[in-house]
Design an enzyme around this catalytic site. Structure first.
Site, mmCIF file in Angstrom:
data_model
loop_
_atom_site.group_PDB
_atom_site.id
_atom_site.type_symbol
_atom_site.label_atom_id
_atom_site.label_comp_id
_atom_site.label_asym_id
_atom_site.label_seq_id
_atom_site.Cartn_x
_atom_site.Cartn_y
_atom_site.Cartn_z
ATOM 1 N N THR A 134 68.767 28.866 40.690
ATOM 2 C CA THR A 134 67.604 29.564 40.157
ATOM 3 C C THR A 134 67.450 30.963 40.755
ATOM 4 O O THR A 134 67.890 31.209 41.886
ATOM 5 C CB THR A 134 66.338 28.735 40.480
ATOM 6 O OG1 THR A 134 65.182 29.499 40.156
ATOM 7 C CG2 THR A 134 66.252 28.353 41.957
ATOM 8 N N ASP A 135 66.759 31.821 40.019
ATOM 9 C CA ASP A 135 66.446 33.162 40.551
ATOM 10 C C ASP A 135 65.384 33.084 41.652
ATOM 11 O O ASP A 135 65.195 34.053 42.397
ATOM 12 C CB ASP A 135 65.991 34.098 39.428
ATOM 13 C CG ASP A 135 64.761 33.617 38.662
ATOM 14 O OD1 ASP A 135 64.241 32.521 38.953
ATOM 15 O OD2 ASP A 135 64.303 34.351 37.759
ATOM 16 N N GLU A 136 64.690 31.937 41.763
ATOM 17 C CA GLU A 136 63.597 31.852 42.745
ATOM 18 C C GLU A 136 64.101 31.955 44.183
ATOM 19 O O GLU A 136 63.322 32.229 45.095
ATOM 20 C CB GLU A 136 62.796 30.557 42.553
ATOM 21 C CG GLU A 136 62.180 30.473 41.173
ATOM 22 C CD GLU A 136 60.960 29.575 41.087
ATOM 23 O OE1 GLU A 136 60.469 29.124 42.135
ATOM 24 O OE2 GLU A 136 60.507 29.332 39.967
ATOM 25 N N TYR A 159 60.259 24.264 46.813
ATOM 26 C CA TYR A 159 61.293 24.146 45.768
ATOM 27 C C TYR A 159 62.390 25.185 45.969
ATOM 28 O O TYR A 159 63.577 24.856 46.067
ATOM 29 C CB TYR A 159 60.677 24.295 44.371
ATOM 30 C CG TYR A 159 61.707 24.588 43.295
ATOM 31 C CD1 TYR A 159 62.645 23.625 42.918
ATOM 32 C CD2 TYR A 159 61.783 25.850 42.685
ATOM 33 C CE1 TYR A 159 63.618 23.900 41.954
ATOM 34 C CE2 TYR A 159 62.753 26.128 41.725
ATOM 35 C CZ TYR A 159 63.659 25.161 41.365
ATOM 36 O OH TYR A 159 64.627 25.434 40.413
ATOM 37 N N LYS A 163 66.386 24.790 46.985
ATOM 38 C CA LYS A 163 67.494 25.272 46.147
ATOM 39 C C LYS A 163 68.351 26.271 46.933
ATOM 40 O O LYS A 163 69.575 26.265 46.833
ATOM 41 C CB LYS A 163 66.958 25.931 44.856
ATOM 42 C CG LYS A 163 66.350 24.974 43.846
ATOM 43 C CD LYS A 163 67.329 23.965 43.253
ATOM 44 C CE LYS A 163 68.336 24.576 42.321
ATOM 45 N NZ LYS A 163 69.130 23.529 41.608
HETATM 46 P P1 NAD Z 1 64.300 18.846 35.042
HETATM 47 O O1 NAD Z 1 63.309 18.572 36.103
HETATM 48 O O2 NAD Z 1 63.850 18.914 33.630
HETATM 49 O O3 NAD Z 1 65.485 17.768 35.083
HETATM 50 C C1 NAD Z 1 66.027 17.292 36.294
HETATM 51 C C2 NAD Z 1 66.875 16.066 35.981
HETATM 52 O O4 NAD Z 1 67.488 15.622 37.198
HETATM 53 C C3 NAD Z 1 66.067 14.885 35.436
HETATM 54 O O5 NAD Z 1 66.736 14.298 34.355
HETATM 55 C C4 NAD Z 1 65.975 13.927 36.619
HETATM 56 O O6 NAD Z 1 65.863 12.567 36.236
HETATM 57 C C5 NAD Z 1 67.300 14.220 37.320
HETATM 58 N N1 NAD Z 1 67.252 13.885 38.748
HETATM 59 C C6 NAD Z 1 66.287 14.217 39.647
HETATM 60 N N2 NAD Z 1 66.584 13.722 40.861
HETATM 61 C C7 NAD Z 1 67.777 13.087 40.730
HETATM 62 C C8 NAD Z 1 68.617 12.398 41.638
HETATM 63 N N3 NAD Z 1 68.289 12.254 42.930
HETATM 64 N N4 NAD Z 1 69.775 11.865 41.179
HETATM 65 C C9 NAD Z 1 70.139 12.000 39.874
HETATM 66 N N5 NAD Z 1 69.366 12.637 38.965
HETATM 67 C C10 NAD Z 1 68.209 13.178 39.389
HETATM 68 O O7 NAD Z 1 65.021 20.210 35.476
HETATM 69 P P2 NAD Z 1 65.538 21.409 34.566
HETATM 70 O O8 NAD Z 1 64.409 22.314 34.280
HETATM 71 O O9 NAD Z 1 66.358 20.855 33.444
HETATM 72 O O10 NAD Z 1 66.491 22.150 35.607
HETATM 73 C C11 NAD Z 1 67.839 21.712 35.791
HETATM 74 C C12 NAD Z 1 68.476 22.536 36.893
HETATM 75 O O11 NAD Z 1 68.414 23.920 36.569
HETATM 76 C C13 NAD Z 1 67.768 22.400 38.251
HETATM 77 O O12 NAD Z 1 68.763 22.370 39.245
HETATM 78 C C14 NAD Z 1 66.932 23.659 38.359
HETATM 79 O O13 NAD Z 1 66.770 24.048 39.696
HETATM 80 C C15 NAD Z 1 67.785 24.657 37.604
HETATM 81 N N6 NAD Z 1 67.053 25.756 36.935
HETATM 82 C C16 NAD Z 1 65.998 25.486 36.110
HETATM 83 C C17 NAD Z 1 65.361 26.536 35.437
HETATM 84 C C18 NAD Z 1 64.205 26.294 34.499
HETATM 85 O O14 NAD Z 1 63.603 27.265 34.011
HETATM 86 N N7 NAD Z 1 63.853 25.060 34.180
HETATM 87 C C19 NAD Z 1 65.812 27.845 35.637
HETATM 88 C C20 NAD Z 1 66.881 28.071 36.510
HETATM 89 C C21 NAD Z 1 67.519 27.022 37.137
HETATM 90 O O1 DAU Z 2 62.579 31.047 37.627
HETATM 91 C C1 DAU Z 2 63.242 29.852 37.380
HETATM 92 C C2 DAU Z 2 62.322 28.687 37.649
HETATM 93 O O2 DAU Z 2 61.414 28.614 36.543
HETATM 94 C C3 DAU Z 2 63.066 27.368 37.812
HETATM 95 O O3 DAU Z 2 63.884 27.445 38.949
HETATM 96 C C4 DAU Z 2 62.071 26.209 37.967
HETATM 97 O O4 DAU Z 2 62.763 24.977 38.024
HETATM 98 C C5 DAU Z 2 61.159 26.198 36.748
HETATM 99 O O5 DAU Z 2 60.191 25.192 36.876
HETATM 100 C C6 DAU Z 2 60.478 27.556 36.588
HETATM 101 O O6 DAU Z 2 59.547 27.778 37.690
HETATM 102 P P1 DAU Z 2 58.124 28.459 37.457
HETATM 103 O O7 DAU Z 2 57.244 28.123 38.579
HETATM 104 O O8 DAU Z 2 58.297 29.909 37.147
HETATM 105 O O9 DAU Z 2 57.686 27.715 36.093
HETATM 106 P P2 DAU Z 2 56.271 27.148 35.618
HETATM 107 O O10 DAU Z 2 56.422 26.808 34.178
HETATM 108 O O11 DAU Z 2 55.747 26.109 36.539
HETATM 109 O O12 DAU Z 2 55.332 28.426 35.731
HETATM 110 C C7 DAU Z 2 55.622 29.634 35.024
HETATM 111 C C8 DAU Z 2 54.546 30.638 35.415
HETATM 112 O O13 DAU Z 2 53.301 30.223 34.830
HETATM 113 C C9 DAU Z 2 54.305 30.757 36.900
HETATM 114 O O14 DAU Z 2 54.002 32.109 37.209
HETATM 115 C C10 DAU Z 2 53.076 29.876 37.141
HETATM 116 C C11 DAU Z 2 52.313 30.019 35.845
HETATM 117 N N1 DAU Z 2 51.514 28.840 35.418
HETATM 118 C C12 DAU Z 2 52.138 27.625 35.391
HETATM 119 C C13 DAU Z 2 51.454 26.488 34.988
HETATM 120 C C14 DAU Z 2 52.128 25.134 34.980
HETATM 121 C C15 DAU Z 2 50.204 28.989 35.010
HETATM 122 O O15 DAU Z 2 49.656 30.112 35.023
HETATM 123 N N2 DAU Z 2 49.524 27.880 34.601
HETATM 124 C C16 DAU Z 2 50.079 26.620 34.587
HETATM 125 O O16 DAU Z 2 49.399 25.634 34.230
#
Ligand code: NAD
Ligand code: DAU
Length: 355
Positions: A134-136, A159, A163
């Protein structure tokens, strides 16, 4: 023929990736290992569940014995590692699981790959371990500037720290053991199968149902949004053509303040399904609420390396992507309601029984 192990393939990005990989790699074998936590929804892949190239295994990436068995049994040569605890807010209220899965789990997976691929006399030249990150990990930007692959790590939440730890472990296995790793650090994804506690699906669902729309702080935090299928295409590109040992930043070049996202969704729903029953526009549901502790102000990715070296850039504009997303949620009300009432967690047992 590639023999892939995808971890976390029942989550949001993982399920979009599994579908794309099966479409684009006709000769592959794909094993999806997922623990099915609250974020894992087996129903996300019901359309491909009977594909003969596909196998689902319910299991935990911290289980080294299971991993070693799977590598050997399936002769895995490619790992795409999605499995993680991914929600920042949950990491604030309960960090322990993040340490366990994101750090210990990644370590256990690296060890299994090392033992299987780097054993004596094995040819590992075709093996690849792609860590999805992630970019975080880069922390928070001010009003200007972008995260590049050289930006120093500065994670702020449990988180992002977990990561970051996993990223360092992955790099260490390259430098120390020569494990053939690749890494992607991506910005915020959105699209189909997004769990409805993250911003976009939460706002969509609440706005549809006339519920309050919680906006943290002043709503001016900035995220760089990327349509999930574009992210999956980037991951495939990196695993097939990336240089071993390298990191690639992936982003949408699409910065939006949170409040812009929320008002866009409100306006689109007003147009598509009409105003609220009391005749009000959905923007009236917006409520500014207490800010997230340590809320990173701005993320923005410089994705020029992956574009220049591997030819990847996003295909879907935000305007197209958000419309596709709204339409997907409107077309799949049963998916949302199964997630909200918890019945999605029965789907695996209904299909496979207690195994
Ligand atoms: P998600 O939370 O939707 O899915 C995570 C999956 O991993 C689920 O299916 C869960 O059951 C499985 N899991 C969790 N713990 C586990 C374990 N111990 N063993 C096996 N499986 C397990 O996550 P996502 O949003 O699809 O993100 C996937 C990956 O991409 C993550 O590594 C996250 O850090 C990264 N990522 C997400 C975003 C985003 O915007 N969602 C952006 C950048 C990177
Ligand atoms: O940047 C990549 C990341 O994006 C991934 O690594 C994470 O797994 C993914 O969950 C996501 O993280 P964020 O914290 O950015 O996503 P979230 O959807 O939780 O929040 C997006 C933005 O919106 C953040 O600035 C917080 C804000 N927010 C979120 C929720 C849930 C609100 O203002 N209200 C809300 O109820």
């Amino acid at each position: 023929m590639k023999r892939l192990l995808v971890t976390g393939g029942c989550g949001f990005i993982g399920s979009n990736f599994v579908r794309l990989a099966l479409q684009q790699l006709p000769d592959c074998r794909l094993v999806n290992l997922d623990k099915l936590t609250y974020a894992g929804n087996h129903e996300n892949l019901k359309d491909i569940a009977n594909d003969p190239r596909y196998r689902f295994v319910k299991g935990d990436i911290t289980d080294g014995t299971l991993l070693e068995k799977l590598f050997a049994e399936e002769q895995i040569d490619t790992v795409i590692h999605f499995a993680a605890e991914s929600h920042v807010d949950r990491s604030i209220t309960g960090p322990a699981e993040f340490i366990q899965t994101n750090i210990v789990g990644t370590f256990t997976l690296l060890e299994a790959a090392r033992k299987y691929w780097l054993a004596d006399n094995k040819d590992s030249s075709q093996c690849r371990f792609l860590h999805v990150s992630t970019d975080e990990v880069y922390g928070s930007l001010g009003d200007t500037g972008y995260f590049t692959e050289e930006t120093p790590y500065d994670p702020r939440s449990p988180y992002s720290s977990s990561k970051a730890s996993s990223d360092h472990l992955v790099n260490a296995y390259f430098h120390t053991y020569g494990l053939p790793i690749l890494m992607t650090n991506c910005s915020n994804n959105y699209g189909p199968y997004h769990f409805p506690e993250k911003l976009i699906p939460l706002i969509l669902n609440n706005a549809l149902n006339g519920k309050d729309l919680p906006v943290y702080g002043d709503g001016k935090n900035v995220r760089d949004w990327l349509y999930v299928v574009d992210h999956c295409e980037a991951i495939l590109t990196v695993v097939l053509n990336g240089t071993i040992g390298e990191t690639y930043n992936v982003g949408g070049n699409n910065e939006k303040q949170n409040i812009e996202i929320v008002t866009t969704i409100c306006d689109l729903l007003d147009q598509k399904v009409g105003l609220l029953p009391d005749g009000e526009a959905r923007r009236t549901l917006i409520r500014y609420v207490t800010d997230r502790p340590g809320h990173d102000r701005r993320y923005a990715i410089d994705a020029s390396k992956i574009k220049k070296e591997l030819g990847w850039s996003p295909a879907v504009t935000f305007e197209e992507g958000i419309l596709k997303t709204v339409d997907w949620y409107l077309d799949n009300p049963e998916w949302i309601s199964a997630v909200l009432d918890g019945s999605y967690q029965n789907y695996y047992e209904e299909m496979y029984g207690n195994r």
